[in-house]
Structures are given as C-alpha cells and as structure tokens.
Design a protein around this motif. Sequence first.
Motif, mmCIF file in Angstrom:
data_model
loop_
_atom_site.group_PDB
_atom_site.id
_atom_site.type_symbol
_atom_site.label_atom_id
_atom_site.label_comp_id
_atom_site.label_asym_id
_atom_site.label_seq_id
_atom_site.Cartn_x
_atom_site.Cartn_y
_atom_site.Cartn_z
ATOM 1 N N SER A 143 0.852 -1.191 0.000
ATOM 2 C CA SER A 143 0.000 0.000 0.000
ATOM 3 C C SER A 143 0.885 1.238 0.000
ATOM 4 O O SER A 143 1.968 1.235 0.602
ATOM 5 C CB SER A 143 -0.905 0.021 1.237
ATOM 6 O OG SER A 143 -1.694 1.201 1.255
ATOM 7 N N GLN A 171 -3.647 2.304 6.644
ATOM 8 C CA GLN A 171 -5.012 2.352 6.119
ATOM 9 C C GLN A 171 -5.294 1.280 5.064
ATOM 10 O O GLN A 171 -6.446 1.039 4.719
ATOM 11 C CB GLN A 171 -5.308 3.724 5.506
ATOM 12 C CG GLN A 171 -5.340 4.861 6.506
ATOM 13 C CD GLN A 171 -5.844 6.145 5.875
ATOM 14 O OE1 GLN A 171 -6.828 6.165 5.149
ATOM 15 N NE2 GLN A 171 -5.167 7.246 6.141
ATOM 16 N N PRO A 185 -7.608 2.274 0.824
ATOM 17 C CA PRO A 185 -8.851 2.457 1.575
ATOM 18 C C PRO A 185 -9.894 3.160 0.708
ATOM 19 O O PRO A 185 -9.574 3.707 -0.347
ATOM 20 C CB PRO A 185 -8.415 3.346 2.747
ATOM 21 C CG PRO A 185 -7.312 4.178 2.165
ATOM 22 C CD PRO A 185 -6.589 3.273 1.191
ATOM 23 N N ASN A 231 -11.048 5.937 0.521
ATOM 24 C CA ASN A 231 -10.740 7.297 0.973
ATOM 25 C C ASN A 231 -10.319 8.128 -0.235
ATOM 26 O O ASN A 231 -9.301 7.838 -0.873
ATOM 27 C CB ASN A 231 -9.611 7.232 2.019
ATOM 28 C CG ASN A 231 -9.184 8.575 2.547
ATOM 29 O OD1 ASN A 231 -8.963 9.513 1.786
ATOM 30 N ND2 ASN A 231 -9.047 8.680 3.855
ATOM 31 N N VAL A 273 -6.626 9.528 -0.440
ATOM 32 C CA VAL A 273 -5.611 8.515 -0.730
ATOM 33 C C VAL A 273 -5.717 8.048 -2.178
ATOM 34 O O VAL A 273 -4.700 7.882 -2.873
ATOM 35 C CB VAL A 273 -5.773 7.311 0.230
ATOM 36 C CG1 VAL A 273 -4.781 6.201 -0.135
ATOM 37 C CG2 VAL A 273 -5.568 7.752 1.677
ATOM 38 N N GLN A 294 -11.501 -2.981 3.645
ATOM 39 C CA GLN A 294 -12.565 -2.604 4.594
ATOM 40 C C GLN A 294 -13.740 -1.971 3.852
ATOM 41 O O GLN A 294 -14.307 -0.964 4.282
ATOM 42 C CB GLN A 294 -12.011 -1.632 5.651
ATOM 43 C CG GLN A 294 -10.742 -2.056 6.324
ATOM 44 C CD GLN A 294 -10.942 -3.195 7.305
ATOM 45 O OE1 GLN A 294 -11.887 -3.186 8.087
ATOM 46 N NE2 GLN A 294 -10.076 -4.178 7.265
#
Length: 276
Positions: free
Chosen positions: A9, A14, A155, A157, A160, A185
């Motif tokens: 990642s 995250q 994530p 998000n 990101v 997630q």
Amino acid sequence: MGKTIVSWSPIHGQGAITSNVAALAAYSALTSSKRALITHTQLNYSSLELLFGKQLVTREGFEDAGMAALERLIKSNLLKPNAVMDYTETIYADKLDLLGGSNLEDIIDDKTLKAILNITKDAYDHIWIDAHSGRNSELTRLILSKADLVIVNLPQNRFVLDRFFNGMDFPEELKGRNYIIVISQYDKKSSFTTRKIKRMYKTQAPVFQIPYSQQFKDACNTLNVTEWFYRLHKSTVKDSAASNFRDELENIVKYIHKTLADVEADVEEGEMNDTN
C-alpha cells in the motif's frame, strides 16, 4: 518456478496490507492445489505471525527457524531449495507455510532478500509477501520490481485514491507490471463504489473489494485466523456477511491464479522461442 504475489500500500495504516494478504493466502491455499508460502520483508517479528497464532521466535531459537535462519544459511552457501520447508511453520499441511521473523530488530539486506526469493521460488508454487508500505524502503522498491503480481491495497478514501491514481503515490516500479487494486474494509453502502472508482480514475487495472467483516476482525484479534478460514471454507451457509466476504476473496483469488498462469505460459513460450 514459483510466482510472487506482493501485498503493498502507498500509505501506512489504512491499506490493511497484512490482514488482506493473510486472508487471500489462506483462502487460496484451501481452494487450490498450489503449495504456497507466506512471508514478509523483514527479519524481525511482524503482525503476520500473530494473525496465524504463531509464537515469537526466541533468541535461543533464532538459528533454527524463520527468515534469519535462511539468511545465515544463504550466507554460508548451505541452503538448498528442498530444505526451505524445514525452516517454516505449517499453517495448512502441504498447502500453506509461514516464513516468519525473530525478536531481533535487524533489517534484511537486498542481496539476501533476492537470494531468499530465488530459493523459495524453487520450493513453492506461490510466494505471498507482506511488503512494507510506502515508497521509502529500498527493499519495498526491490520487491515490487521483482513481483509477478502486486496487490495494491487502498482504503475507500478519496484523498488517498487521488494521490495514488494521479501519480503522486504511484511507484515507478509498478509501471509495466501486473497489478490489481483492492479496496480494503469496503463499505458497500458508500457512494464511493468500486465501479465509481474505476470510472472516475479511468484505470485499466482490475479493481476488487474486500468488505469489512466483524467475524474476520474477531478472528484476527483472537489469533485464530487459521481455524476461522478452515471453517469458512467448509461452510455451506449463503447470503451471510461471512459468505459475502468469502465470495469477494474468491473473485480476487481466481483472478490472481489466472494472471499467474498467464505469466507462466508467457515464460514457457519465451523459453521455447529461445531454443528455436
């Protein structure tokens, strides 16, 4: 020759790198005939061992197991591929082994890492690697450049995702390589769906999801991942949170297996062309 799958990642904390690769490796091992190894890119102990309920290797046992033992034997030119399994711990017999670290705060060097990868490729069909997140580590950049397939864990998000897809956190080592995106997630109720992500960023890379699972989280917290996946694999219950989690893993694992089979076919074709 074995194939390497690297879980990575661009951001720390995250991407759920370790839990994702543990889940995918466990599910893959239980649903395929491939002999696999799961490991990480550091000599010292990591959360990967904890997820599978494996004990910390003590200093007294330092020479007899794990990454550090392989390092010692490689430097002494004593390690052979058929002996690698003697220095691992069994997760699922004849299916998945774990090559862990030690309690010493040492850092593995790139020369030794290359040697370990070459040796393990001769002993296993698949090598799953939990790579250090970010782009600052030379070892991470090396492992990405050597991978047959990279799992980029992101994530749900926007900040990101923007940074990755717009190139700010996109490593040079991924260019021209096989990689997939896994949204960790994953919340299916979010408006930021995998379909929207793919369309918004116009990415050609496959985008998958691993949903949040309270049961999997509990298995991680109780260090019971090995047994939990065995029960999940045997379960016939459908239309549940656990079965949805399993179905998404199956989608990813099938794609990974197909990609690695294509890589192997390309290698064999290249070798045949070289001999003609």
